[in-house]
Enzyme design. Structure first.
Site, PDB file in Angstrom:
ATOM      1  N   HIS A  38     -19.423 -28.785   7.472  1.00 37.65           N
ATOM      2  CA  HIS A  38     -18.983 -27.316   7.017  1.00 37.65           C
ATOM      3  C   HIS A  38     -17.366 -28.175   6.859  1.00 37.65           C
ATOM      4  CE1 HIS A  38     -21.631 -26.155   9.626  1.00 37.65           C
ATOM      5  NE2 HIS A  38     -22.658 -24.603   8.667  1.00 37.65           N
ATOM      6  N   GLY A 148     -23.325 -26.802   0.450  1.00 36.00           N
ATOM      7  CA  GLY A 148     -24.119 -28.029   0.578  1.00 36.00           C
ATOM      8  C   GLY A 148     -25.050 -28.796  -0.186  1.00 36.00           C
ATOM      9  N   ARG A 188     -28.080 -26.256  14.035  1.00 34.03           N
ATOM     10  CA  ARG A 188     -29.650 -26.749  14.814  1.00 34.03           C
ATOM     11  C   ARG A 188     -29.744 -27.893  15.534  1.00 34.03           C
ATOM     12  NH1 ARG A 188     -32.876 -22.122  12.212  1.00 34.03           N
ATOM     13  NH2 ARG A 188     -31.786 -22.309  10.462  1.00 34.03           N
TER      14      ARG A 188
HETATM   15  P1  AMP Z   1     -24.890 -23.119   7.027  1.00 36.21           P
HETATM   16  O1  AMP Z   1     -23.753 -22.702   8.205  1.00 36.21           O
HETATM   17  O2  AMP Z   1     -26.017 -23.685   7.821  1.00 36.21           O
HETATM   18  O3  AMP Z   1     -24.912 -21.842   6.318  1.00 36.21           O
HETATM   19  O4  AMP Z   1     -23.906 -24.180   6.378  1.00 36.21           O
HETATM   20  C1  AMP Z   1     -22.723 -23.587   5.314  1.00 36.21           C
HETATM   21  C2  AMP Z   1     -23.080 -24.602   4.236  1.00 36.21           C
HETATM   22  O5  AMP Z   1     -22.526 -25.820   4.326  1.00 36.21           O
HETATM   23  C3  AMP Z   1     -23.983 -24.198   3.193  1.00 36.21           C
HETATM   24  O6  AMP Z   1     -23.542 -24.382   1.793  1.00 36.21           O
HETATM   25  C4  AMP Z   1     -24.473 -25.928   3.829  1.00 36.21           C
HETATM   26  O7  AMP Z   1     -24.814 -25.790   2.586  1.00 36.21           O
HETATM   27  C5  AMP Z   1     -23.777 -26.350   4.005  1.00 36.21           C
HETATM   28  N1  AMP Z   1     -24.173 -27.976   5.119  1.00 36.21           N
HETATM   29  C6  AMP Z   1     -24.271 -27.660   6.026  1.00 36.21           C
HETATM   30  N2  AMP Z   1     -24.369 -28.873   6.861  1.00 36.21           N
HETATM   31  C7  AMP Z   1     -24.409 -29.374   5.439  1.00 36.21           C
HETATM   32  C8  AMP Z   1     -23.867 -31.171   5.716  1.00 36.21           C
HETATM   33  N3  AMP Z   1     -24.694 -31.895   6.189  1.00 36.21           N
HETATM   34  N4  AMP Z   1     -23.928 -31.315   4.617  1.00 36.21           N
HETATM   35  C9  AMP Z   1     -22.743 -30.805   4.032  1.00 36.21           C
HETATM   36  N5  AMP Z   1     -23.093 -29.759   4.414  1.00 36.21           N
HETATM   37  C10 AMP Z   1     -23.552 -28.987   4.882  1.00 36.21           C
END
Ligand code: AMP
Length: 282
Positions: A38, A148, A188
């Site tokens: 993030h 991401g 997760r």
């Molecule tokens: P989330 O909180 O899981 O909904 O993720 C929020 C944003 O962070 C989304 O655009 C994801 O694709 C991005 N994201 C989550 N994990 C990663 C990672 N390991 N590398 C790059 N972006 C990420």
């Protein structure tokens, strides 16, 4: 100082005054339980915009499974510390009524992009994602929004939604950030048992091996290899592995498909579902 907003209307007023002063706004939508993945999006947004807004909202409409929603990690205190440290300008922490003052009955048309992979195994997931992301675009009115590549299908679908609905926002893809052993960072991951955490490294290892095979095997051979290797691992259950074109998410039968080719998988490590992908074209 990081500004914190809970109310959508107050945030929108603040953004309007920022935009009127000629400054650019970048949005990083998240569900919290933040990690370096993030923060890499935040960093890119800060490089490209005068103001960076991070939203933290665990969106119920994108969860097709109630238990998954209930056990999703939430750690607002630590998230705020990390965002302040990262120099985030504005944090948006809405509750459900701010995002959905009324039930959101909108149904989006993704022209089939949601019928494969995540969409197939998580019915309604992308409709919920489109609901929350369009609400966030309406509230934050960003010049750019950061997503991401770990969630490749989500990125492709959001690009389509933004284009179809004429949102004046540039969707900026950001590379996958990994742990030192290769595991793609994910909120997760903190739900994994110690044993599960060790086993989870197989996902990225197999994706790397799959890429190495590209020179002398067909995509179909590579798929068979990954399925076979995954099936050998106790405690890991592969849900899908597909080799697709990023342009339309359709499977490729040869490596010279004339498009960017990505291998995408989802697997259960114990009771935790993880996704990852690798770009075969880089
Ligand atoms: P989330 O909180 O899981 O909904 O993720 C929020 C944003 O962070 C989304 O655009 C994801 O694709 C991005 N994201 C989550 N994990 C990663 C990672 N390991 N590398 C790059 N972006 C990420």
């Amino acid at each position: 100082m990081t500004e914190v907003f809970h109310k959508a209307t107050l945030l929108t007023s603040r953004i309007v005054s920022i935009r009127e002063s000629g400054k650019s706004v970048g949005l990083v939508p998240t569900m919290g339980a933040l990690h370096e993945g993030h923060l890499s999006l935040v960093k890119t947004s800060k490089q490209q915009n005068e103001y960076t807004v991070v939203s933290i909202f665990v969106n119920p409409t994108q969860f097709n499974n109630r238990q998954d929603l209930d056990k999703y990690p939430r750690m607002p205190g630590k998230d705020m510390e990390m965002l302040a440290q990262a120099g985030c300008d504005i944090v948006f922490l809405p509750d459900e009524r701010e995002i959905y003052p009324e039930p959101d009955n909108r149904q989006f048309n993704f022209d089939g992009l949601d019928r494969t992979m995540e969409g197939k195994f998580r019915p309604g997931h992308f409709n919920g994602v489109a609901q929350v992301v369009t609400r966030l675009f309406d509230i934050v009115q960003p010049h750019r929004a950061y997503f991401g590549l770990k969630d490749l299908q989500q990125l492709v679908i959001i690009k389509k939604v933004a284009k179809d609905l004429h949102y004046p926002v540039e969707i900026v893809p950001c590379p996958i950030v990994r742990e030192p052993d290769g595991l793609a960072m994910s909120s997760r991951n903190m739900l994994l048992s110690e044993e599960g955490r060790k086993k989870a490294v197989i996902l990225s290892r197999l994706l790397s091996r799959a890429k190495e095979m590209k020179g002398n095997r067909t995509p179909d051979d590579v798929i068979k290899f990954v399925i076979h290797e995954m099936n050998k691992k106790p405690g890991i259950e592969l849900e899908y592995f597909e080799i697709i074109k990023s342009s339309d998410l359709t499977p490729v039968i040869s490596w010279d498909a004339g498009a960017e080719i990505i291998g995408c998988l989802a697997a259960w490590v114990g009771k935790i579902r993880l996704i990852d992908n690798i770009n075969f074209s880089l």
